[in-house]
Scaffold this motif. Structure first.
Motif, short mmCIF file in Angstrom:
data_model
loop_
_atom_site.label_atom_id
_atom_site.label_comp_id
_atom_site.label_asym_id
_atom_site.label_seq_id
_atom_site.Cartn_x
_atom_site.Cartn_y
_atom_site.Cartn_z
N GLY A 62 0.83 -1.19 0.00
CA GLY A 62 0.00 0.00 0.00
C GLY A 62 0.87 1.25 0.00
O GLY A 62 2.09 1.18 0.12
N SER A 63 0.25 2.40 -0.12
CA SER A 63 0.98 3.65 -0.26
C SER A 63 1.82 3.96 0.98
O SER A 63 1.27 4.16 2.07
CB SER A 63 0.01 4.81 -0.50
N PRO A 64 3.16 4.02 0.85
CA PRO A 64 4.00 4.39 1.99
C PRO A 64 3.80 5.85 2.40
O PRO A 64 3.98 6.20 3.57
CB PRO A 64 5.42 4.14 1.49
N LEU A 65 3.43 6.69 1.44
CA LEU A 65 3.20 8.10 1.75
C LEU A 65 1.99 8.26 2.67
O LEU A 65 1.98 9.10 3.58
CB LEU A 65 3.01 8.91 0.47
N THR A 66 0.98 7.42 2.45
CA THR A 66 -0.21 7.46 3.32
C THR A 66 0.16 7.03 4.73
O THR A 66 -0.27 7.66 5.71
CB THR A 66 -1.31 6.54 2.76
N ARG A 67 0.95 5.97 4.84
CA ARG A 67 1.34 5.49 6.18
C ARG A 67 2.17 6.54 6.92
O ARG A 67 2.01 6.74 8.12
CB ARG A 67 2.13 4.18 6.06
N ILE A 68 3.06 7.22 6.21
CA ILE A 68 3.87 8.28 6.84
C ILE A 68 2.97 9.42 7.31
O ILE A 68 3.12 9.93 8.43
CB ILE A 68 4.93 8.79 5.83
N ARG A 110 8.01 -6.98 11.49
CA ARG A 110 7.93 -6.00 12.56
C ARG A 110 9.28 -5.33 12.78
O ARG A 110 10.33 -5.96 12.67
CB ARG A 110 7.50 -6.68 13.87
N LEU A 111 9.24 -4.06 13.11
CA LEU A 111 10.46 -3.31 13.44
C LEU A 111 10.51 -3.09 14.94
O LEU A 111 9.49 -2.78 15.57
CB LEU A 111 10.47 -1.97 12.71
N ALA A 112 11.70 -3.25 15.50
CA ALA A 112 11.89 -3.03 16.94
C ALA A 112 11.85 -1.54 17.25
O ALA A 112 12.28 -0.71 16.44
CB ALA A 112 13.21 -3.64 17.40
N HIS A 113 11.36 -1.21 18.43
CA HIS A 113 11.28 0.20 18.84
C HIS A 113 12.67 0.78 19.05
O HIS A 113 13.57 0.11 19.58
CB HIS A 113 10.47 0.31 20.13
N THR A 155 5.59 -0.56 14.35
CA THR A 155 6.27 -0.77 13.07
C THR A 155 6.03 0.39 12.11
O THR A 155 6.94 0.85 11.42
CB THR A 155 5.80 -2.09 12.43
N GLN A 156 4.82 0.90 12.09
CA GLN A 156 4.50 2.02 11.21
C GLN A 156 5.26 3.27 11.64
O GLN A 156 5.78 4.02 10.80
CB GLN A 156 2.99 2.29 11.23
N VAL A 157 5.35 3.51 12.94
CA VAL A 157 6.13 4.64 13.45
C VAL A 157 7.60 4.47 13.12
O VAL A 157 8.28 5.42 12.69
CB VAL A 157 5.94 4.79 14.97
N GLU A 158 8.11 3.25 13.28
CA GLU A 158 9.53 2.99 13.00
C GLU A 158 9.84 3.12 11.52
O GLU A 158 10.96 3.44 11.14
CB GLU A 158 9.92 1.61 13.52
N GLU A 159 8.86 2.87 10.66
CA GLU A 159 9.04 3.11 9.22
C GLU A 159 9.45 4.55 8.98
O GLU A 159 10.41 4.84 8.26
CB GLU A 159 7.73 2.84 8.48
N LEU A 160 8.70 5.47 9.56
CA LEU A 160 9.00 6.89 9.38
C LEU A 160 10.34 7.23 10.00
O LEU A 160 11.12 8.00 9.42
CB LEU A 160 7.88 7.75 10.01
N ASP A 195 6.57 8.62 18.75
CA ASP A 195 6.01 7.49 19.50
C ASP A 195 4.60 7.78 20.02
O ASP A 195 3.84 6.85 20.30
CB ASP A 195 6.91 7.12 20.68
N LYS A 196 4.27 9.06 20.11
CA LYS A 196 2.93 9.42 20.57
C LYS A 196 1.84 8.81 19.68
O LYS A 196 0.73 8.50 20.12
CB LYS A 196 2.76 10.94 20.61
#
Length: 554
Positions: free
Chosen positions: A224-230, A270-273, A303-308, A281-282
């Motif tokens: 899916g769109s990475p820009l949307t997730r960011i 999954r990405l580790a914090h 994981t979505q936060v860690e992507e950014l 992280d908020k």
């Protein structure tokens, strides 16, 4: 006995499966490398001599021809982002590669028809821009080749690192063949056949890629769109700006998964914090109002936060490549101006200054196997790192080597100016009856060779780094960042030249880079680039020290 026989059969079956897997991977990589070679032979067969076609066949003025070629090249540096976005978001790498290769074949076909039948320039430029669109596949094809290796296996991770070296080598061999043999065909046999051969190579590239379909490993699914997730992370973090982030990262929201490693993002582990950029992280803090099926624009996974965060960490490394690219592009500008004044004669033949860039390509062809087979094993014994160097260390070495190349160019310029002063040949190589300085053009070879060595460390290191450190569902898009830094480096180089020329030409002085460089101070310009390279390296060291490598939840 029975148990031993059973174990023997099991071991033999395992060995056969391993051998079959390795054989299949070898063929998959071979198809990718041959495809890359054919594509870049075609591309450089058109791009190297393009300005002459536009000027002499389309009858455009020198300035207009140069601008049109520059605009086309600029477009070609943007199109990889389009292909990369489609690959990550919707189509996947295999189908994106196939689609854009079909566009490329169509573009070369239009070019060939235009050159053969002398059609209107509008038809020619239609084909040319189709080539620019279809040719932006390195950020997709490179990750697709790297995808053939299992990153959970230590030996295959080493092989993956080697793949990037050979991928870049295939690109350079293609540029060598396209920029020499095909340019000769265009000059000697005509533009119709000169563009027909690149069209044939482009079609062969598509055929080779399709032929390898059965051997490819295609694990990556569009996420899916990475820009949307960011955007969702940013919006969710802003909405919860007054929420306190818990000290225990396990309290942050993450999706449920059966195996504990997959994430809510399709095709992504999954990405580790990580502790950097804690304000983001908020977005992953689950509040009372989020309990009943919260919107992703209000609650995001770790994981979505860690992507950014991964993207934000990549940006400073990406930015350090701009100055590197600005210095690197001197091969096509000031190096040639310098070489135009030197003696190009070898017996009865004359070697044009632009041809010396072949020594850069030959240097890459020498250094890739040398790095892969000699430097890495030696470095591995010293550092204990599976790849010999960390990716950041490898790129840093390349920055230092390019600085040495600028020093070499400056040193040669000092020697060249002394020859000019000694013989009073201030107009040599600039219209004075075609005279040249009594100094061989081959004194430039060392600086080209050193630039080639720096490419093997920095450019290939960038390809590997941006692939490895990108989130799984954004690997193509992040890989495209290196091509944009190179494009910005070209613009930065132009800006530096303009600023230097104006600043040093005040008060009636000719400045460092006048039309006749024999009366200027090109050596001072190379010293300036050296200083910029050193400053860039110091900034890079700070970036590398700050950088946190991506960690997945295995």
């Amino acid at each position: 006995m029975e148990g031993i026989e059973s174990n023997g059969r099991h071991g033999a079956d395992t060995d056969r499966r391993t051998s079959k897997k390795g054989h299949r991977k070898l063929w998959a990589c071979a198809f990718v490398l041959v495809n890359n070679f054919l594509q870049y032979t075609a591309y450089f067969g058109v791009s190297t001599n393009l300005v002459n076609y536009v000027k002499y066949r389309l009858h455009e003025g020198s300035k207009t021809a140069a601008n049109n070629v520059t605009n086309w090249q600029g477009t070609g540096s943007i199109t990889p982002l389009i292909a990369a976005y489609l690959a990550d978001a919707f189509l996947g790498r295999y189908w994106t590669i196939l689609l854009f290769m079909i566009i490329s074949v169509l573009g070369y076909g239009v070019l060939t028809a235009s050159a053969s039948a002398a059609l209107q320039s509008a038809v020619f430029y239609t084909g040319l821009y189709l080539v620019a669109l279809g040719g932006g596949l390195v950020p997709v094809l490179g990750p697709f080749g790297a995808e053939q290796f299992d990153e959970s296996d230590e030996e295959e991770r080493r092989q993956q690192s080697s793949f990037f070296n050979w991928f870049y080598l295939s690109l350079n061999v293609g540029s060598l063949v396209g920029g020499t043999v095909l340019v000769w065909v265009q000059s000697s046999l005509g533009w119709g056949i000169g563009y027909g051969i690149p069209a044939l190579f482009s079609a062969l590239a598509a055929g080779v890629f399709v032929a390898g379909t059965a051997t490819y490993r295609r694990d990556q699914s569009p996420g899916g769109s990475p820009l949307t997730r960011i955007a969702q992370v940013v919006v969710a973090a802003v909405r919860k700006c007054d929420v306190e982030v818990p000290s225990d990262s396990s309290m942050l929201y993450e999706c449920d998964a059966v195996d504990g490693t997959s994430s809510a993002i399709q095709g992504s582990r999954r990405l580790a914090h990580t502790a950097q950029f804690r304000l983001l992280d908020k977005a992953a803090v689950e509040t009372a109002s989020d309990k009943a099926g919260a919107s992703p624009w209000r609650l995001c996974t770790v994981t979505q936060v860690e992507e950014l965060k991964c993207v934000l960490r990549l940006l400073p490394v990406w930015a350090s490549g701009i100055i590197y690219a600005a210095a690197y592009t001197q091969m096509t500008t000031t190096f040639i101006l310098q070489g135009d004044t030197l003696d190009p004669r070898v017996g009865r033949f004359k070697v044009p200054a632009a041809v010396l860039s072949v020594f850069d390509t030959l240097s890459v062809m020498l250094w890739v196997p040398l790095y892969d087979r000699v430097v890495v094993p030696m470095a591995r014994r010293v550092t204990g790192h599976e790849r010999g160097f960390t990716q950041l260390a490898r790129m840093g070495v390349g920055l230092v080597i390019l600085t040495i190349a600028m020093l070499a160019a400056g040193t040669l310029e000092v020697a060249r100016r002394r020859v000019i002063a000694r013989h009073g040949m201030y107009d040599a190589g600039s219209g004075d009856g075609g005279s040249y300085l009594p100094m061989s053009i081959f004194w430039q070879v060392p600086q080209y060779v050193v630039v080639g060595a720096s490419e093997v460390f920095t450019f290939i290191g960038q390809m590997e780094f941006f692939y490895d450190q990108a989130p799984d569902a954004m690997r193509s898009l992040c890989s495209a960042l290196s091509s944009t830094s190179f494009a910005l480096g070209n613009y930065a180089s132009s800006a530096i030249v303009v600023v230097v020329a104006r600043a040093t030409a005040r008060g009636g002085r000719l400045g460092w880079i006048p039309d006749n460089i024999n009366r200027g101070h090109l050596d001072d310009f190379f010293w300036l680039l050296t200083v910029l390279c050193i400053g860039n390296f110091v900034a890079y060291l700070l970036i590398a020290r700050w950088y946190t490598y991506k960690k997945t939840v295995d």
